[in-house]
Design an enzyme around this catalytic site. Structure first.
Site, PDB file in Angstrom:
ATOM      1  N   LYS A   1       0.808  -0.913   0.023  1.00 10.16           N
ATOM      2  CA  LYS A   1      -0.029  -0.170  -0.102  1.00 10.16           C
ATOM      3  C   LYS A   1       0.704   1.168  -0.007  1.00 10.16           C
ATOM      4  O   LYS A   1       1.618   1.389   0.579  1.00 10.16           O
ATOM      5  CB  LYS A   1      -0.745  -0.168   1.439  1.00 10.16           C
ATOM      6  CG  LYS A   1      -2.006  -1.135   1.295  1.00 10.16           C
ATOM      7  CD  LYS A   1      -3.093  -1.089   2.116  1.00 10.16           C
ATOM      8  CE  LYS A   1      -2.486  -1.034   3.513  1.00 10.16           C
ATOM      9  NZ  LYS A   1      -3.661  -0.614   4.552  1.00 10.16           N
TER      10      LYS A   1
ATOM     11  N   GLY B   1       9.795  -5.825   7.133  1.00 11.87           N
ATOM     12  CA  GLY B   1       9.806  -7.118   7.810  1.00 11.87           C
ATOM     13  C   GLY B   1       9.856  -8.168   6.640  1.00 11.87           C
ATOM     14  O   GLY B   1      10.338  -9.211   6.378  1.00 11.87           O
TER      15      GLY B   1
ATOM     16  N   GLY C   1       8.026  -2.236  11.516  1.00 10.86           N
ATOM     17  CA  GLY C   1       7.261  -1.027  11.919  1.00 10.86           C
ATOM     18  C   GLY C   1       8.555   0.144  12.299  1.00 10.86           C
ATOM     19  O   GLY C   1       8.282   1.385  11.995  1.00 10.86           O
TER      20      GLY C   1
HETATM   21  P1  ADP Z   1       7.725  -4.707   4.366  1.00  7.24           P
HETATM   22  O1  ADP Z   1       7.122  -5.664   5.160  1.00  7.24           O
HETATM   23  O2  ADP Z   1       9.182  -5.122   3.713  1.00  7.24           O
HETATM   24  O3  ADP Z   1       7.675  -3.290   4.821  1.00  7.24           O
HETATM   25  P2  ADP Z   1       5.200  -4.433   3.131  1.00  7.24           P
HETATM   26  O4  ADP Z   1       4.471  -5.112   4.322  1.00  7.24           O
HETATM   27  O5  ADP Z   1       4.725  -2.903   3.027  1.00  7.24           O
HETATM   28  O6  ADP Z   1       6.657  -4.892   3.137  1.00  7.24           O
HETATM   29  O7  ADP Z   1       4.484  -5.164   1.692  1.00  7.24           O
HETATM   30  C1  ADP Z   1       4.485  -6.541   1.745  1.00  7.24           C
HETATM   31  C2  ADP Z   1       3.476  -7.063   0.870  1.00  7.24           C
HETATM   32  O8  ADP Z   1       3.077  -6.534  -0.062  1.00  7.24           O
HETATM   33  C3  ADP Z   1       3.557  -8.649   0.620  1.00  7.24           C
HETATM   34  O9  ADP Z   1       2.471  -9.114   1.351  1.00  7.24           O
HETATM   35  C4  ADP Z   1       3.429  -8.753  -0.755  1.00  7.24           C
HETATM   36  O10 ADP Z   1       2.459  -9.740  -1.049  1.00  7.24           O
HETATM   37  C5  ADP Z   1       2.370  -7.303  -1.228  1.00  7.24           C
HETATM   38  N1  ADP Z   1       2.527  -6.956  -2.450  1.00  7.24           N
HETATM   39  C6  ADP Z   1       3.581  -6.774  -3.081  1.00  7.24           C
HETATM   40  N2  ADP Z   1       3.387  -6.482  -4.525  1.00  7.24           N
HETATM   41  C7  ADP Z   1       2.110  -6.678  -4.414  1.00  7.24           C
HETATM   42  C8  ADP Z   1       1.067  -6.570  -5.384  1.00  7.24           C
HETATM   43  N3  ADP Z   1       1.268  -6.167  -6.747  1.00  7.24           N
HETATM   44  N4  ADP Z   1      -0.214  -6.718  -5.362  1.00  7.24           N
HETATM   45  C9  ADP Z   1      -0.638  -6.946  -4.053  1.00  7.24           C
HETATM   46  N5  ADP Z   1       0.259  -7.060  -2.949  1.00  7.24           N
HETATM   47  C10 ADP Z   1       1.436  -7.166  -3.345  1.00  7.24           C
HETATM   48 MG    MG Z   2       5.270  -6.118   6.004  1.00 10.68          MG
END
Ligand code: ADP
Ligand code: MG
Length: 390
Positions: A197, A347, A370
């Site tokens: 998001k 994460g 976070g």
């Molecule tokens: P991080 O934990 O590294 O900060 P986020 O929690 O923001 O990463 O995002 C990770 C999630 O984003 C994963 O669950 C992944 O499946 C989702 N994601 C990545 N690309 C897409 C996409 N094109 N459509 C839907 N979800 C996505």
């Molecule tokens: Mg995450």
């Protein structure tokens, strides 16, 4: 933001009370991934040979202020003992007279682990009475729990106000590397943002916008930016409420953003679904973007070339499904291959890198999901602010 660390103090005969992040994944009563326990070893080893007794504390999961046997730190004492190759005494109390007696009986360098801090109802509310009980267990408070530094709890902030409070080696390292992202000392500086998001990371984008030379956007969040450019993303995850903001950001810094030119789209969001690469303006009706496409992977590789500083947060595809993880894996390798200082926050991104077994090829992988985001937003983290300045 320089904070005092355990290296800045004399330790002889001083009892160390150490808050760590042992919030590890458990499976069937066993530690499923010990990387957070390993990350704590340098601080424990440093103090074991210098200080009085070492009393360790951590939370595990969300037990809601009451004991929950499934979330006891007992199994962690065993794993830690094996890693340290010495006895770790598990004390089945969060604090209080029994814990005090155990510490009083311990010799210099002896390691004790208290029960899950969140078994106590006062922990998450930062109850002053619990903080006082913690403070009786040490002469100096050491914070090495970066993953909890954004929470003002009794074991992270309350007790830090009552004792001399300094950073452990892991926390010191987190601050040193994540500060580079905000201070942008090296250029070209490339930030890569992915994840689901836009709204999760809008503040990070704003904060880094005038510092980076390029922003590579992938994953779900790129969809919202593409939608802001008027493209029809079909069934892709698009955050309608953020389209306007994304458009404004693009107008503000048009030449900084590198957006996907193609995506892997799938008919369904599940393993085994038909999936294929399409230009971003050619996604078939009913399909959804699940990964960056092969052309975008090349563009991202080229944009990373020659960078001196790379900060990466968020997978660029639905990497949990192996068929949709190639873009994230390719990107991880490109970052690992580069000569830049490389910092991974988040994460899920850290999990992707660990899973690939290439963690040691990055300068720093943050242990706080976070917390690393809030740090990159430029927020004060209460668990860090509470420590003594250097
Ligand atoms: P991080 O934990 O590294 O900060 P986020 O929690 O923001 O990463 O995002 C990770 C999630 O984003 C994963 O669950 C992944 O499946 C989702 N994601 C990545 N690309 C897409 C996409 N094109 N459509 C839907 N979800 C996505
Ligand atoms: Mg995450």
């Amino acid at each position: 933001m320089r904070k005092k660390s355990i290296r800045d103090l004399p330790w002889t005969d001083r009892r160390a009370l150490i808050r760590l992040d042992f919030n590890v994944p458990m499976r069937g009563g066993e530690v499923a991934d010990d990387s957070r326990i390993r990350a704590a070893l340098p601080t424990i080893r440093f103090l074991r040979s210098r200080a009085g007794p070492l009393t360790l504390m951590s939370h595990l999961g969300r037990p809601k202020g009451q004991p929950d046997p499934a979330l006891s730190l007992g199994p962690i004492a065993l794993v830690l003992g094996r890693l340290l190759d010495s006895e770790v005494q598990f004390v089945p109390h969060v604090a209080g007279p029994e814990a005090e007696a155990a510490v009083a009986a311990a010799e210099a360098g002896h390691v004790l682990l208290l029960e899950n801090t969140r078994f106590h109802p006062g922990e998450t509310g930062n109850d002053p009475a619990l903080a006082v009980q913690f403070a009786r267990l040490g002469d100096v408070f050491v914070s090495d729990a970066f993953g909890s530094a954004h929470r003002a709890h009794a074991s992270t902030v309350g007790v830090a106000r009552l004792l001399p409070a300094v950073a452990g080696l892991l926390l010191e390292r987190e601050i040193r590397f994540l500060s580079l992202a905000l201070e942008a000392p090296e250029h070209p500086y490339v930030a890569i943002l992915g994840g689901a998001k836009v709204s999760d990371k809008i503040s990070v984008i704003r904060r880094l916008m005038r510092k980076v030379d390029r922003f590579l956007l992938g994953g779900g969040m790129a969809n919202t930016f593409l939608a802001a450019q008027g493209l029809d993303l079909r069934e892709s995850l698009v955050e309608a409420s953020s389209i306007e903001t994304a458009g404004a950001l693009l107008r503000e810094a048009q030449d900084q953003f590198v957006l996907p030119i193609d995506v892997v789209a799938a008919e369904r969001m599940e393993a085994g679904s038909p999936a294929e690469a399409f230009a971003v303006d050619r996604i078939p009706p009913g399909w959804r973007a699940v990964d960056i496409g092969p052309k975008t992977r090349r563009v991202f590789r080229d944009s990373i070339q020659g960078a001196k500083l790379i900060v990466w947060n968020g997978p660029v595809g639905v990497f949990e499904i192996p068929a949709f993880s190639e873009g994230t894996r390719d990107l991880a390798l490109a970052v690992a291959d580069s000569q830049a200082t490389t910092i991974v926050g988040g994460g899920d991104s850290a999990a992707a890198v660990n899973e690939m077994g290439i963690a040691d090829r990055f300068s720093h992988i943050s242990t706080g999901g976070g917390a690393s985001l809030e740090f990159l937003e430029g927020k004060d983290l209460p668990g860090i602010s509470a420590l003594q300045d250097a």
